[in-house]
Design an enzyme around this catalytic site. Structure first.
Site, PDB file in Angstrom:
ATOM      1  N   SER A  75      45.663  43.123  42.408  1.00  0.00           N
ATOM      2  CA  SER A  75      45.029  42.236  43.388  1.00  0.00           C
ATOM      3  C   SER A  75      44.702  42.963  44.673  1.00  0.00           C
ATOM      4  CB  SER A  75      45.968  41.076  43.738  1.00  0.00           C
ATOM      5  OG  SER A  75      45.842  40.030  42.838  1.00  0.00           O
ATOM      6  N   HIS A  94      47.785  34.979  49.392  1.00  0.00           N
ATOM      7  CA  HIS A  94      47.141  35.964  48.521  1.00  0.00           C
ATOM      8  C   HIS A  94      45.707  36.244  48.954  1.00  0.00           C
ATOM      9  CE1 HIS A  94      45.364  37.486  44.693  1.00  0.00           C
ATOM     10  NE2 HIS A  94      46.566  37.992  44.506  1.00  0.00           N
ATOM     11  N   ASP A 129      39.476  33.224  45.432  1.00  0.00           N
ATOM     12  CA  ASP A 129      40.919  33.407  45.467  1.00  0.00           C
ATOM     13  C   ASP A 129      41.602  32.076  45.731  1.00  0.00           C
ATOM     14  OD1 ASP A 129      43.609  34.740  46.140  1.00  0.00           O
ATOM     15  OD2 ASP A 129      42.311  36.484  45.869  1.00  0.00           O
TER      16      ASP A 129
END
Length: 533
Positions: A457, A287, A71
């Protein structure tokens, strides 16, 4: 596409260039942690994680499972993550020596493939921009009127991609102008009122100077009941939108911007492995931290949230910038994770074009030999991936087959009704395997904070957490067996859901959206795992 987070942004009334509050008309947010709840007992279409712990797993032995989060970075200091981070047992931190001889010195918690001693890549282009830049260099020295052979097709592709980039730049510029106009009008109102956070009464008393300020005034008044303060609204809605479109123009679609020099590798050498640095957090770990928390945030510390899996270690492999990930880095990240013991790899990223799919395919094949289960997010463009590309993909470019231990995940919402399919989620009857909760998921963000994010996600790490949970309590199961259990144990959706295709909206059966026709379910999966043969 960039990392698969759904960025909250203002819906633009383009004829006026005035944004409206997108979330003002949204339904009430579901309870925090709804993804772990149960449809029958909690009336929310979670995956039954808590029910599984309460009824199936109490007192059972379990082993620690290593999950790689490929990521944009993981916050190693987060209060809910630091206790579940992988610590490389063969590496001595800070001595600048490759103690375990794996080629990566001081890789205590993982590795960063988009950095070096010079620093870290934060922003990058989209893949389509990089392809246009490469084509531009190629054809700059050629007479395009005398092309032959493969160059003819390549030049046609160059023109097609250039037109697509130019169209996207125009859209981004128009959207940025709209958000910026909103911001300018907002600043004018706040200056006129004389307060950063005026009350509703103070806003009502303000006399707008023009129609734009009047529209913004109405938007602010509509936002206050939900956001409580103007500054909270600005932080949650206005600035993310402004940053998003500015980022597109400055970096994502800018062919003159190329940050790869920071990494210092030979980018054209896809076999190059040994580059990067130890900083798995990087400049923007929002994220990746959110993804990591969904998988395995500490379930016993009494703070924050509870991940799906209760006995995992998170390996951070920083690979995804604010822009499209590069195939070389993805390939090396997969190889690194598989070679260093990961049993599950989560990949919450994707893009429409691939520069070097062969390199990624070879890495995926390597992971398959290591009994790794790969979980991949299907994407947030509401596309049918039977018709539209979303890379990386499990089908090998050389036509040698596909990655068997791979699960492709779409995103679902909390309500068992027509809205069950998340409006943004990609789908595909044969290309997407399952759906999982991916709307308004509360999880960890940098600085020991928490936030709601939506996207495939978020759905992918729900499945990655489930896969780790199964492998923890039933460690003898192979990656293929775990995949089979997850797919066979879904909660079937026996009603139609809304599907929007362009301007058309229709109701479809859920098995038209994914191969299993259902939502993953931890309770069902663990019951099946207990008797699996």
């Amino acid at each position: 596409m960039k990392r698969m987070r759904m960025i909250k942004k203002l819906a633009l009334v383009l004829c006026l260039c005035i944004p409206l509050l997108a979330s003002a008309q949204e339904a009430k947010k579901p309870v925090s942690g709804w993804q772990n709840l149960d449809l029958k007992t909690d009336s929310l279409f979670g995956i039954g994680t808590e029910k599984a712990y309460n009824e199936l797993l109490k007192g059972k032995k379990h082993t620690t499972v290593l999950v790689a989060v490929i990521d944009g970075g993981v916050d190693t200091a987060h209060e809910d993550l630091k206790s579940v981070l992988w610590i490389n047992p063969k590496e001595k931190a800070g001595d600048k020596i490759d103690n375990d001889k794996n080629g990566y010195a001081d890789d205590v918690h993982g590795w960063n493939f988009i950095g070096s001693a010079k620093g870290n890549v934060h922003y990058d282009n989209l893949e389509i921009t990089r392809l246009v830049r490469d084509y531009k260099k190629k054809f700059a020295a050629l007479d395009t009127n005398k092309l032959t052979g493969a160059d003819v097709a390549a030049f046609a592709q160059y023109k097609k991609l250039s037109e697509e980039v130019n169209a996207d730049v125009a859209k981004a510029r128009q959207s940025f102008t709209g958000v910026n106009n909103f911001k300018v009008a907002l600043d004018g109102i706040l200056t006129g009122v004389g307060k950063k956070d005026p009350t509703a009464d103070e806003l009502v008393k303000y006399q707008p100077k023009n129609t734009r300020e009047a529209s913004v005034q109405r938007t602010l008044l509509g936002a206050l009941p939900e956001y409580k303060t103007v500054s909270a609204f600005v932080e949650a809605e206005v600035m993310p939108a402004w940053d998003h479109y500015n980022e597109q123009l400055e970096y994502n679609y800018n062919i003159d911007f190329d940050p790869r020099g920071i990494v210092g590798d030979n980018y054209t050498d896809s076999k190059e492995r040994l580059y990067g640095n130890t900083d798995i957090t990087g400049p923007d770990a929002d994220h990746g931290s959110h993804v990591a928390g969904i998988i395995g945030a500490n379930r016993t510390n009494g703070i924050g949230i509870q991940g799906v899996a209760d006995d995992v270690r998170i390996m951070g492999v920083r690979t995804v910038p604010a822009g499209d990930e590069r195939d070389k880095d993805v390939a090396n990240a997969i190889r690194y994770a598989a070679a260093n013991g990961a049993r599950v790899i989560n990949m919450s990223f994707g893009k429409s074009y691939s520069y070097d799919k062969k390199a990624v395919d070879e890495a995926v094949k390597f992971a398959m030999t290591k009994d790794v289960l790969i979980i991949h997010a299907s994407g947030n463009d509401n596309n049918n991936t039977e018709k539209e590309n979303n890379f990386p993909s499990r089908i090998y470019e050389d036509k040698s087959g596909q990655a068997a231990a791979w699960i492709e995940v779409g995103a679902s919402g909390p309500k068992n009704d027509l809205t069950l399919k998340a409006s943004f989620s990609n789908y595909g009857k044969t290309t997407v395997d399952v759906f999982a909760p991916g709307v308004d998921i509360n999880s960890s963000t940098p600085g020991s904070k928490y936030a709601l994010h939506s996207g495939t996600s978020m759905a992918a790490p729900v499945v990655a957490g489930l896969a780790a949970l199964i492998r923890s309590y039933y460690p003898k199961l192979t990656a293929l067996q775990v995949k089979d259990i997850i797919l066979r144990s879904v909660e079937k959706v026996n009603h139609k859901v809304t599907l929007v295709e362009g301007k058309d909206k229709r109701e479809v059966n859920f098995d038209e959206l994914c191969a299993t026709g259902g939502i993953v379910n931890a309770y069902n999966a663990l019951k099946l795992a207990a008797t699996y043969k």
